[in-house]
Enzyme design. Sequence first.
Site, mmCIF file in Angstrom:
data_model
loop_
_atom_site.group_PDB
_atom_site.id
_atom_site.type_symbol
_atom_site.label_atom_id
_atom_site.label_comp_id
_atom_site.label_asym_id
_atom_site.label_seq_id
_atom_site.Cartn_x
_atom_site.Cartn_y
_atom_site.Cartn_z
ATOM 1 N N PHE A 1 0.953 -1.046 0.207
ATOM 2 C CA PHE A 1 0.234 -0.238 0.122
ATOM 3 C C PHE A 1 0.908 1.412 0.087
ATOM 4 O O PHE A 1 2.000 1.137 0.491
ATOM 5 C CB PHE A 1 -0.666 0.059 0.853
ATOM 6 N N ASP B 1 2.529 -4.440 8.754
ATOM 7 C CA ASP B 1 1.189 -3.605 8.734
ATOM 8 C C ASP B 1 0.534 -4.417 8.386
ATOM 9 O O ASP B 1 -0.099 -4.813 7.236
ATOM 10 C CB ASP B 1 1.529 -2.496 7.141
ATOM 11 N N TYR C 1 -10.657 1.005 11.056
ATOM 12 C CA TYR C 1 -11.902 1.504 10.459
ATOM 13 C C TYR C 1 -12.611 0.043 9.217
ATOM 14 O O TYR C 1 -13.294 0.839 8.512
ATOM 15 C CB TYR C 1 -12.090 2.860 9.538
ATOM 16 N N LYS C 2 -11.400 -0.429 9.070
ATOM 17 C CA LYS C 2 -11.498 -1.817 7.683
ATOM 18 C C LYS C 2 -12.689 -2.637 9.031
ATOM 19 O O LYS C 2 -14.331 -2.851 8.862
ATOM 20 C CB LYS C 2 -10.139 -1.595 7.165
ATOM 21 N N ARG D 1 -11.615 -5.447 -6.354
ATOM 22 C CA ARG D 1 -11.405 -5.982 -5.219
ATOM 23 C C ARG D 1 -13.555 -6.631 -4.840
ATOM 24 O O ARG D 1 -13.798 -5.109 -4.348
ATOM 25 C CB ARG D 1 -10.877 -4.594 -4.134
#
Lengths: 415, 415
Positions: free
Chosen positions: B128, B200, B225-226, B374
């Site tokens: 990312f 991560d 927040y995922k 995705r």
Amino acid sequence: MSQVPDLAAVKAMDDADPLRSMRNQFSLPEGVIYLDGNSLGPASPAVFNELAKAAREEWGEGLIRSWNSAGWFDLPVELGDRIGRLIGATPGQTVVCDTTSINIYKALHAAMGLRRGRSVIVAEGSSFPTDLYMAEGVISTQPDARLLLEGVDAPTIEELIDDRVAVVLVNHVNYKTGELRDMAALTQRAHEAGALVVWDLCHSAGALVVDLDGARVDFAVGCTYKYLNGGPGSPAFIYVAQRHQAEARQPLSGWWGHARPFAFEPRFDADAGIRKFQCGTQPVLSLRALKAALDIWDTVDMAAVREKSLALTDIFIRLVEAKCAPFGLALESPRGGAKRGSQVSFTHDHAYEIVQALIARGVIGDFRSPAIMRFGFAPLYLRYLDVWQAVEILEEALRTEVWKDERFAARAAVT
Amino acid sequence: MSQVPDLAAVKAMDDADPLRSMRNQFSLPEGVIYLDGNSLGPASPAVFNELAKAAREEWGEGLIRSWNSAGWFDLPVELGDRIGRLIGATPGQTVVCDTTSINIYKALHAAMGLRRGRSVIVAEGSSFPTDLYMAEGVISTQPDARLLLEGVDAPTIEELIDDRVAVVLVNHVNYKTGELRDMAALTQRAHEAGALVVWDLCHSAGALVVDLDGARVDFAVGCTYKYLNGGPGSPAFIYVAQRHQAEARQPLSGWWGHARPFAFEPRFDADAGIRKFQCGTQPVLSLRALKAALDIWDTVDMAAVREKSLALTDIFIRLVEAKCAPFGLALESPRGGAKRGSQVSFTHDHAYEIVQALIARGVIGDFRSPAIMRFGFAPLYLRYLDVWQAVEILEEALRTEVWKDERFAARAAVT
């Protein structure tokens, strides 16, 4: 005002106050006189409603789509520009993100990068400490850099500013004493020596007339949860003068500072404008509360705020000195309004216990080590009558020595 | 499972699902099949209620007093320990604060400080991007340091790990492909070369069994927040192994990382424990939403989550490959569950338009450049029936070529 006002005069001032209707927009608890808006501003029903809407509709119903449809992604620059109006910054120079501490780090790094060959950061020994801690952090990554402090390395900050200095980091209003610095004069003094300035506006944004563009300030930072009433810990702001934006670099180069954040490119390419001072994904619910809180500010004339602030603090000083003279209080804040922010501090040997006794009676101020009682005056929701009543309660607490009660002696972890 | 299930089999799997009742705790919009919980998790009524309480009671009524009385000040460590349980971290090693990007900066600086004399950061070219951008930021403050990338400087990350390497920064689950790395093996490989690791966990916390302590991980970061459903942009976390805490230093040395933050001392003196990885004042309203979201997690068995995640993604792959075979989709994610996180990606020449057409039909996944569709599978609220229906809708969109409609062609700024 040259005399100590009486109750009738105080009530007349409320009647004539051009800001008096603003109070209706805030939610203040019954029985509380809130003299701590310089630490955490109060809430408002409109903010509650907007926060619920942001949660239920934008997050709950919109889900991921709200990054676009509810404008979440652009909140930092939208809110930055709205705060900009209150601090004398034309649009495109202010962004809301992260914390004051983090933004100090960005600003100091950027300023030192713009003044390569200079190695000194100058700051105030009496600074709010996190400013100094962040300067230490910056220096820890730059072996040749060092920090010189007013009150430690020289009596005044002006004496420390010479051609070794890259940047001067300074508080607009001192958090303990409420003393106000002359932004234009000190910025000019720094510029004459070839240095840049970072102004910390935590205790002035929303309380004073601030003119960053007019004073040719280079960088500024500040919080939004004090006078701006954005909610506990609401994200901070950073101002970077337009003339520095192209060249300025800061090492917290996260994806929100990228020119094309959603291209997911492997190399960092900074946005050309103020967005380069963003880093990572921001706390949207806290931003949405701040957005609602700023709605109140959009109609406010900062000159009227400053005028009322000076009158509130002036009356407070006069009343305390007239009514509490026998009880050992000493004024710690500047007596002259031109040198005073929107708070008043008194010292007392038992300041901690007195503050606790006042809080128990509904007058909320705060204590600052070692012996300061600090009272903040936010013109949007405080009445002159609140000042009168606060002094009545203070006088009674001192006269009856209720603060000697043992329940006011224990020190809380957070004050 | 070796066969493509039919509708009856899918319904039977829902009936037998030990996590099925968890769905009742979430607030999902009518008509939406949400396959984007790997980007932003959904809300819940309990979170709405807690957020309203935090705003109205704690902020509105408690005002400044709530820093103590409502426990605001300790939320970062309290929530850190609760997340710690989900990622294999015993208490005192995880703290919730700032953003993932900021926490990467802290972790990389700390790791390089613990490996002085080594100058290389190793990361993934497919990382990312903010991870790489933050590594660039760290390097910008350290003249001798450099960044080597898997896929650029060598085909595999293992080949880059030698005695020049200070730290390996790696994603547990790849954000585009969903490929899962072997945390224990890569950590051991780094340690054998004398390097440290920063993991991560953005795409694994709350979706996989993570065992940071067991794998002897040095540092980890992640967002909340995922899969953890903390709300848009809710603060991130950072894990620092107990054995490194005394010696580790990070330059974002704000007042919340001080051993005595309310003593307001002029010199920074870091807290001895995990608090030293905090910096400034945190967004309390966002933290309070996260706190309420974590209540759901406190009873969850991560092994059951992982088991259902594997079954959901496995069925999705089988159904798509069986029903959408003629339409040019290619599986981008690992076929074997052991190498797969909780998401499935397919490539298609018109991935962007197809994703937009699906969103218009209530199936929310997302697009990632250049040609990836995705889909994330969050076991707490997704049913096997949702997977079945999503594939039905995908098949119809491909068969009818509805994605060729021009309204699905325009690219939004944020996807």
